[in-house]
Design a protein around this motif. Structure first.
Motif: not given
Length: 307
Positions: A132-138, A140-143, A284-286
């Motif tokens: 579930e933690e991996l899904k959450s991080k992913l 965040q990447v998608f967003q 403002n920039i990742a």
């Protein structure tokens, strides 16, 4: 003389689809290229629109390559409008530095990009806290990439998840599929068009990467009128065709703030009043994007010194 499209190039032959033909009929003509191309330093590419003439043995000769709207060096491909960058969420693990490197090359080539994250079904085998933690991080990447302005689609070839969405995006255009080996490019294409039956192979768990099941660039037909190029997998790209000063413009989110930099041609390293560096500090920039920019810049400068 008749015109057509090069749909495959292999061992010195160019396989041309006549302009009025339907690729499903497999009515391609095996052609050689005129020697004059070599003298001019021109190499016909998959995706090229060409003029050809038929020979007595039922084959043909490519006599002219028509002007290109785009050109990729790796994979060698002409006239593509969209790059579908296919990256798996697991097996192999998502490599954001490699993804950003692909995005730089796509931007430099003038293509639009569709980010396709595959194998999402592999995350649902269990509901462990770690998973579930991996899904959450992913997510965040998608967003992050959607916020930057990229199109993002999450897919699973086995579940047909996201397949229709990707297929619609590829309608009536020439697209190129690229990504690391073993991420599921061929499986995704097969899911969109089952009659393709592109060879796939399992991931080597020992090496953590896939075998190179696709060995040459080839255009494949889609039922929606589009064509895609499934390309040989590779794990590295260099920056031979990109200048140091061009790198910043290949990062979408840099462009909006770079105009505020004090110096024109700012490389966003140590220059005073650099808005890109400020943006990375202020959030403002990742950070991952800015760090990858610095890595690529260092790589490019070292390459310049060698040559």
């Amino acid at each position: 003389m008749p015109q057509g499209w090069i749909v495959k190039a292999l061992s010195g032959y160019y396989y041309v689809l006549p302009e009025q033909a339907n690729l499903h009929t497999k009515a391609v003509i095996q052609c050689r290229a005129r020697g004059v191309f070599k003298k001019r330093g021109i190499s016909p590419l998959v995706g090229d629109q060409v003029i050809y003439e038929l020979t007595e043995n039922g084959e043909g000769t490519v006599t002219e390559v028509l002007p290109r709207t785009s050109e990729l060096i790796r994979p060698p491909m002409a006239n593509a409008k969209l790059a579908v960058l296919v990256f798996s969420v697991t097996e192999p693990a998502l490599n954001l530095q490699l993804l950003d490197k692909f995005l730089v090359h796509v931007a430099h080539s003038g293509l639009d990009a569709l980010l396709c994250f595959t194998k999402y079904d592999l995350l649902d085998f269990n509901s462990s806290e770690q998973n579930e933690e991996l899904k959450s991080k992913l997510h965040q990447v998608f967003q992050l990439y959607e916020t930057i302005g990229y199109e993002v689609v999450i897919t699973s070839a086995k579940r047909k998840q996201g397949i229709e969405e990707v297929s619609k995006r590829l309608a009536n255009t020439i697209s190129v599929f690229s990504g690391q080996s073993g991420v599921g490019k061929s499986s995704l294409l097969n899911a969109m068009n089952s009659n393709l039956d592109i060879e796939t192979n399992a991931i080597s768990m020992k090496l953590g990467r896939g075998k190179h099941t696709t060995r040459h660039v080839e255009l494949w037909p889609l039922e929606n009128g589009g064509f895609v190029a499934d390309t040989p997998g590779f794990s590295q790209l260099d920056f031979m065709e990109i200048e140091v000063e061009e790198l910043s413009s290949c990062f979408k989110e840099f462009a909006a703030v770079a105009e505020g930099c004090r110096f024109r041609g700012c490389l966003h390293l140590h220059e005073p009043d650099c808005k890109v560096r400020d943006g990375s500090t202020e959030g403002n920039i990742a950070p991952s994007r800015y760090e990858n920019y610095l890595t690529f810049l260092h790589e490019m400068k070292n390459r310049k010194k060698r040559y």
